[in-house]
Design a protein around this motif. Structure first.
Motif, short mmCIF file in Angstrom:
data_model
loop_
_atom_site.label_atom_id
_atom_site.label_comp_id
_atom_site.label_asym_id
_atom_site.label_seq_id
_atom_site.Cartn_x
_atom_site.Cartn_y
_atom_site.Cartn_z
N ALA A 1 -41.07 4.02 -34.99
CA ALA A 1 -41.36 3.21 -36.17
C ALA A 1 -40.91 1.77 -35.97
O ALA A 1 -39.99 1.49 -35.19
CB ALA A 1 -40.65 3.80 -37.38
N PRO A 2 -41.53 0.82 -36.68
CA PRO A 2 -41.05 -0.57 -36.65
C PRO A 2 -39.73 -0.66 -37.42
O PRO A 2 -39.30 0.29 -38.06
CB PRO A 2 -42.16 -1.33 -37.37
N VAL A 3 -39.12 -1.81 -37.39
CA VAL A 3 -37.87 -2.02 -38.12
C VAL A 3 -38.22 -2.38 -39.56
O VAL A 3 -38.64 -3.50 -39.84
CB VAL A 3 -37.02 -3.13 -37.46
N PHE A 4 -38.08 -1.41 -40.46
CA PHE A 4 -38.31 -1.66 -41.88
C PHE A 4 -37.03 -2.20 -42.50
O PHE A 4 -35.95 -1.66 -42.29
CB PHE A 4 -38.72 -0.38 -42.59
N LYS A 5 -37.15 -3.26 -43.29
CA LYS A 5 -35.96 -3.83 -43.95
C LYS A 5 -35.52 -3.03 -45.16
O LYS A 5 -34.34 -2.99 -45.50
CB LYS A 5 -36.26 -5.28 -44.38
N ASN A 6 -36.49 -2.40 -45.82
CA ASN A 6 -36.18 -1.71 -47.08
C ASN A 6 -36.70 -0.28 -47.10
O ASN A 6 -37.06 0.25 -48.15
CB ASN A 6 -36.78 -2.48 -48.25
N ALA A 7 -36.75 0.34 -45.95
CA ALA A 7 -37.20 1.73 -45.89
C ALA A 7 -36.45 2.47 -44.80
O ALA A 7 -36.10 1.89 -43.76
CB ALA A 7 -38.70 1.80 -45.63
N PHE A 8 -36.20 3.74 -45.05
CA PHE A 8 -35.58 4.61 -44.05
C PHE A 8 -36.68 5.26 -43.22
O PHE A 8 -37.82 5.42 -43.66
CB PHE A 8 -34.75 5.71 -44.72
N VAL A 9 -36.30 5.64 -41.99
CA VAL A 9 -37.21 6.37 -41.11
C VAL A 9 -36.53 7.68 -40.72
O VAL A 9 -35.35 7.69 -40.35
CB VAL A 9 -37.54 5.55 -39.85
N VAL A 10 -37.29 8.77 -40.83
CA VAL A 10 -36.79 10.08 -40.42
C VAL A 10 -37.73 10.65 -39.38
O VAL A 10 -38.92 10.86 -39.65
CB VAL A 10 -36.67 11.04 -41.62
N TYR A 11 -37.19 10.89 -38.16
CA TYR A 11 -37.98 11.48 -37.08
C TYR A 11 -37.80 13.00 -37.11
O TYR A 11 -36.66 13.48 -37.15
CB TYR A 11 -37.54 10.95 -35.72
N PRO A 12 -38.86 13.76 -37.06
CA PRO A 12 -38.72 15.21 -37.02
C PRO A 12 -37.95 15.65 -35.77
O PRO A 12 -38.12 15.08 -34.68
CB PRO A 12 -40.16 15.72 -37.00
N PHE A 13 -37.13 16.65 -35.91
CA PHE A 13 -36.28 17.20 -34.85
C PHE A 13 -37.08 17.43 -33.56
O PHE A 13 -36.69 16.98 -32.48
CB PHE A 13 -35.68 18.53 -35.35
N GLU A 14 -38.22 18.10 -33.69
CA GLU A 14 -39.02 18.46 -32.52
C GLU A 14 -39.56 17.22 -31.81
O GLU A 14 -39.58 17.14 -30.58
CB GLU A 14 -40.19 19.35 -32.97
N GLN A 15 -39.97 16.20 -32.60
CA GLN A 15 -40.53 15.00 -31.99
C GLN A 15 -39.48 14.18 -31.26
O GLN A 15 -39.76 13.55 -30.24
CB GLN A 15 -41.19 14.13 -33.09
N VAL A 16 -38.25 14.21 -31.74
CA VAL A 16 -37.16 13.50 -31.07
C VAL A 16 -36.94 14.08 -29.68
O VAL A 16 -36.77 13.36 -28.69
CB VAL A 16 -35.86 13.58 -31.91
N LEU A 17 -36.97 15.42 -29.62
CA LEU A 17 -36.77 16.07 -28.32
C LEU A 17 -37.97 15.87 -27.40
O LEU A 17 -37.80 15.56 -26.21
CB LEU A 17 -36.52 17.57 -28.53
N LEU A 18 -39.16 16.01 -27.94
CA LEU A 18 -40.37 15.88 -27.11
C LEU A 18 -40.52 14.48 -26.53
O LEU A 18 -40.88 14.30 -25.37
CB LEU A 18 -41.61 16.21 -27.94
N ASN A 19 -40.24 13.47 -27.37
CA ASN A 19 -40.44 12.08 -26.95
C ASN A 19 -39.17 11.42 -26.44
O ASN A 19 -39.18 10.23 -26.13
CB ASN A 19 -41.01 11.27 -28.13
N ASP A 20 -38.10 12.21 -26.36
CA ASP A 20 -36.81 11.73 -25.83
C ASP A 20 -36.38 10.44 -26.53
O ASP A 20 -36.05 9.44 -25.88
CB ASP A 20 -36.91 11.53 -24.31
#
Length: 1010
Positions: free
Chosen positions: A103-122
């Motif tokens: 994700a880009p750097v949002f100033k006023n929003a949180f980003v949540v990466y799904p567990f599986e995608q974090v592992l898959l995309n390292d």
């Protein structure tokens, strides 16, 4: 604790609405959650609006995905964060870009990466606003993952997509539809996990009890989020606040424009005109609607600069300010239009203007609006799964053959006799019915906002190429955004082109025309006589059989009568039984005093105490039932289907009845009046709207009266109207035109008139390619007419198949060579595969072929025309296998009044309708042997026995009846008549005996030759 919730606006994925999501949260004691539809924000505004009613604190986000592959969640900390997310999504939707893994750097929003995608995309090195989502299913793997060390970054991400097994089944069907595959072939990776459900908070907390820090992180994230939109009754409009940049400047400008418009509109400025203007300006300023008027003024001023024709209509036509600004051409003083229908102190939404342009001019005006103003978008709408569409889609998903799908869509089956697969289609069809299928565009709505449009939702980019909101008109109004309606209408194109045609066909008369001289048109006896006799073919809003019948019954011969008729014809008035009552009171004015309640007659004296216009609902509710104007408007809007709160509507209905009882009215009278209100309010026109239609009708009728042939060519060139092109061609012939089939030397792509001769356009040749038409016209314009077939082939690139079409329609008749000989020549000169895509370098030397003398019969010509044009230019009665046994026609109906008649008619149009008991009946309009129009009705017993089987000639036996001076035939028997066998393939001796090859080129009584 739920950061990832889907509704059915996760299109072709989710299974239930945003309100059902809130109900689910309430059942599971969930007090705050995040709505995150997949690449969509359609549900967001209504979710925020309704959440407090369920005890839920709403938070907004987006589930960013490529197809079904998750990328990340964006969760807005506040409204600015929601704007950021919408900007990001809209950019990717407009440019058709893939969502990035990071994700880009949002100033006023949180980003949540799904567990599986974090592992898959390292993914590593998370910023302060970035988190990793863990679902209940992921908990088994978490202890063995490197991510368990990221204690500050882990949050609960338990997706919510289903409530039960039915939702999961609906989801699988939606995925199969989206992928266009059989359900049995749907890949598993295209489905969501069946466990994507909401659990009670206690259960969720227990599941994560070993990782309490995850719960704490989630709670902190949620508590840092807050979204607010104002849905209160007193909210301010979110439209552009000021036209000039300041309210004071706007107010000065609108006053200046009004006073400049007064002498243009009125010769004598009376006190009543001045008082009306002062009253309106005061209220418009007080309600903050000045900019809304000025934006509409800007739009129509640009249209005037460009020479575009337009009609301003809707309830806005009730305003003298709109009349002075030339937004509308309806004088509210002349018609005593009810200004409170348009604006009142109880109404928070601005006035409603619909501005019609011709279909050709509308795109340019839309482009102008997008260039002229900032923060502009088209208004979206949702296309939902309807019954027939669901059956078609699910039939394919379950693998049903096409004929079985077609059978199911008819609805004519016994459910007990269906096979198991067909029953499944119907069973699961109920799961999908009325769910959103895809996003589309509102018919004409454009939003111009003070804030960026992405403040309210993301936008997508449909084929029209303009950004379009992901929510509809009702939700827009809920949040205070009110649309500008810019609509396309063929009637205006007809008027504009008719004037252009007059300019070249009768240039000496063109300068005398003032198409805006409405006052002159209203007083014109010739025009009013056309209305009275219903000779209105091709004229806007007054040409249909139903309108023609009504005009005759009402004996309409003036503008005010036409205004009333334009609204009386609407379904609601007819359904309530008040159309017939209006006609009775109109023809016998003593009946109004006898039948109407004195209060109703006092409220609506000009319509004999009958509710005809939309504002009559307000008048009756206000004066008869004692509701205030705000409550009365709630009633009107509730019945029009544009209202949200059914509870509020019910309260107003209850008060209507209670007030009437307090006034001493009987329940019989109360419910009679209520039923009249309820049955037609949703369909009735505002009086100003009807008046706007009547103005345009008068402009059309002026052209029809004084330039009938030019007008009929314009009608044909602008797509016709209520009827098929064939009947406008017939009408042109009846009023003096000579009709010529397409010709390579005299025809354009569309129709062309020269004096009283009309040359049909090449566009009617259904199989002729556009590029061929364009080449012919371009070459003829550059180098002059064609001298022969050989000359045509030397100068034009064409295949033998396309050339054959032109020859068969007699487009080379100027050569005076029989078309059979020309066809031989064409085939000898061009091989079948010779498409001649490049011009010849040197003129060819043509070989002279010896071809036997051939002839073409008029019958063959007629059948060629039927095949190539879809209709013949001779009388279809002359193609009958058996000649008509009589010559009865419309002109004879009065002789058979209350008697039986045997009559032949060529079918123009059929209206199929149902009686109150649901039985089928038909109204049919036909042309008789003399070219005149007559009407028939088939009541249910006859309609059940006899069917219309498409175009052609029908023989009727029935009783001639009269109602209010209008003659029609109540059919007893009907039979479709056979044409002779096609002489191009049949035994010509047979047809020669019947017709001897003699065909007339008119729809009048047969003549000896073409």
């Amino acid at each position: 604790m739920y950061l990832n919730c889907h509704t059915y606006y996760s299109l072709r994925f989710g299974a239930f609405s945003e309100l059902e999501l809130l109900e689910l949260a309430q059942q599971n004691q969930v007090t705050q959650l995040v709505l995150t539809d997949i690449n969509n924000t359609s549900a967001c505004l209504n979710f925020v609006r309704k959440a407090p009613e369920y005890g839920v604190r709403p938070i907004l986000g987006i589930d960013f995905r490529n197809g079904v592959e998750p990328c990340f969640l964006g969760i807005a900390k506040n409204n600015e964060g929601y704007l950021e997310l919408n900007n990001f999504l809209s950019h990717h939707l407009h440019e058709d870009l893939e969502i990035p893994k990071r994700a880009p750097v949002f100033k006023n929003a949180f980003v949540v990466y799904p567990f599986e995608q974090v592992l898959l995309n390292d993914l590593q090195d998370f910023s302060d606003h970035e988190f990793v989502g863990v679902s209940i299913q992921d908990l088994r793997r978490l202890p063995f993952s490197r991510l368990v060390k990221l204690k500050d970054k882990l949050v609960v991400q338990q997706p919510v997509t289903f409530r039960n097994k039915n939702d999961f089944n609906a989801h699988r069907l939606l995925r199969a539809i989206d992928n266009n595959v059989l359900l049995s072939k749907l890949p598993k990776e295209e489905e969501a996990n069946e466990n994507e459900k909401m659990f009670p908070i206690e259960n969720l907390a227990m599941a994560f009890s070993e990782f309490s820090f995850i719960l704490e992180n989630t709670e902190k994230l949620l508590n840092r989020c807050s979204i607010h939109f104002d849905f209160s009754k007193g909210r301010k409009p979110q439209n552009l606040n000021s036209y000039f940049g300041s309210v004071e400047e706007d107010e000065k400008l609108i006053e200046k424009l009004c006073y400049e418009g007064l002498p243009y509109r009125y010769k004598d400025i009376t006190d009543s005109i001045q008082n009306r203007l002062d009253k309106e300006l005061h209220l418009i300023k007080k309600m903050g609607f000045v900019s809304y008027f000025l934006i509409n003024w800007d739009i129509v001023s640009e249209a005037q600069r460009r020479g575009f024709y337009y009609v301003g209509r809707g309830s806005g036509a009730n305003s003298i300010v709109a009349y002075l600004l030339r937004i509308t051409d309806v004088d509210p003083m002349e018609l005593d239009l009810y200004f409170e229908r348009f604006i009142n102190l109880y109404r928070t939404n601005p006035p409603d203007f619909d501005i019609d342009f011709s279909s050709r001019d509308r795109p340019a005006m839309t482009q102008y609006i997008f260039e002229r103003f900032e923060n502009v978008a088209l208004l979206g709408t949702y296309v939902t799964f309807k019954e027939r569409g669901v059956i078609c889609e699910l039939g394919k998903v379950f693998g049903l053959p096409a004929q079985e799908i077609d059978f199911l869509t008819t609805g004519r089956y016994n459910p007990s006799q269906l096979d198991s697969m067909s029953k499944l289609v119907l069973k699961y069809g109920r799961l999908l019915k009325d769910k959103p299928n895809y996003l589309s565009i509102h018919a004409g709505g454009i939003l111009i906002s003070e804030k960026p449009l992405h403040w309210f939702s993301a936008t997508h980019l449909p084929p029209k190429g303009f950004p379009t909101t992901q929510y509809d008109m009702v939700i827009a109004e809920d949040v205070g955004l009110y649309k500008f309606d810019i609509l396309g209408q063929r009637g205006l194109g007809k008027i504009k082109e008719a004037l252009e045609i007059v300019a070249y066909n009768q240039p000496e008369k063109h300068l005398e025309i003032d198409i805006h001289d409405i006052k002159g048109f209203k007083a014109d006896i010739t025009i009013n006589n056309l209305i009275k006799t219903a000779q209105c073919m091709g004229c806007f809003y007054v040409e249909s059989p139903a309108m023609r019948m009504l005009l005759k019954k009402l004996e309409v011969d003036n503008y005010l009568g036409l205004v009333a008729a334009s609204s009386i014809i609407r379904p609601g008035v007819a359904k309530s039984g008040m159309m017939r009552e209006y006609i009775l009171r109109h023809r016998n004015q003593g009946r109004a005093e006898e039948k109407a309640h004195p209060v109703m007659l006092d409220i609506m004296p000009d319509t004999y105490g009958v509710m005809v216009y939309q504002e009559d609902v307000i008048k009756v509710a206000h004066h008869f039932a004692g509701l205030d104007l705000g409550e009365a408007d709630v009633l009107r809007r509730g019945m029009s289907g544009k209202f949200r709160s059914r509870e509020e509507f019910q309260k107003v209905k209850d008060k209507f009845i209670l007030n009437c009882r307090k006034k001493g009215y009987s329940d019989t009278l109360i419910f009679e009046i209520w039923n009249q209100v309820a049955s037609f309010a949703g369909y009735a026109f505002a009086k100003g709207h009807s008046a706007s239609y009547a103005v345009e009708s008068y402009q059309s009728l002026f052209l029809r009266a004084y330039f009938p042939l030019e007008y009929m060519v314009a009608v044909l060139n602008n797509g016709g109207g209520f009827y098929r092109s064939e009947f406008y061609i017939h009408d042109a012939r009846m009023i003096g035109a000579t009709i010529h089939p397409p010709c390579v030397n005299n025809s354009n792509i569309d129709n062309r008139i020269c004096g009283t001769h009309i040359y049909l356009g090449l566009m009617y040749l259904r199989d002729l390619e556009n590029r061929v038409m364009e080449r012919i016209i371009k070459e003829r314009n550059l180098n002059g007419s064609f001298a022969s077939l050989e000359d045509f082939l030397d100068r034009t690139i064409i295949s033998v198949e396309q050339l054959s079409i032109l020859i068969r329609i007699d487009a080379f008749r100027f050569t005076e060579i029989n078309k059979h000989e020309l066809l031989w020549k064409a085939h000898l000169m061009l091989s079948k595969n010779d498409r001649l895509e490049h011009p010849k370098l040197f003129p060819p030397r043509h070989q002279k072929f010896q071809i036997p003398k051939l002839r073409t019969t008029n019958l063959e010509t007629a059948f060629d025309q039927l095949e190539l044009l879809g209709f013949c230019l001779c009388s279809p009665f002359q193609l009958l296998a058996e000649p008509p046994k009589n010559s009865n026609g419309q002109r004879d109906l009065h002789l058979y009044l209350n008697k039986h008649i045997d009559i032949y008619g060529y079918l123009i149009t059929v209206k199929n309708t149902n009686t109150h008991s649901g039985k089928r009946m038909h109204f049919a309009t036909l042309v008789d042997q003399h070219g005149e129009v007559f009407d028939t009705v088939l009541f249910p017993p006859v309609a059940a026995k006899y069917y219309f089987r498409g175009k052609g000639i029908y023989r009727f036996y029935g009783k001639v009846v009269e109602e209010f001076g209008f003659l029609s035939i109540e059919v007893i028997k009907m039979q479709k008549q056979d044409y002779i066998p096609d002489p191009r393939y049949a035994d010509m001796k047979t047809s020669k005996k019947v017709f001897d090859g003699k065909i007339s080129n008119t729809l009048e009584e047969p003549k000896t030759n073409v």
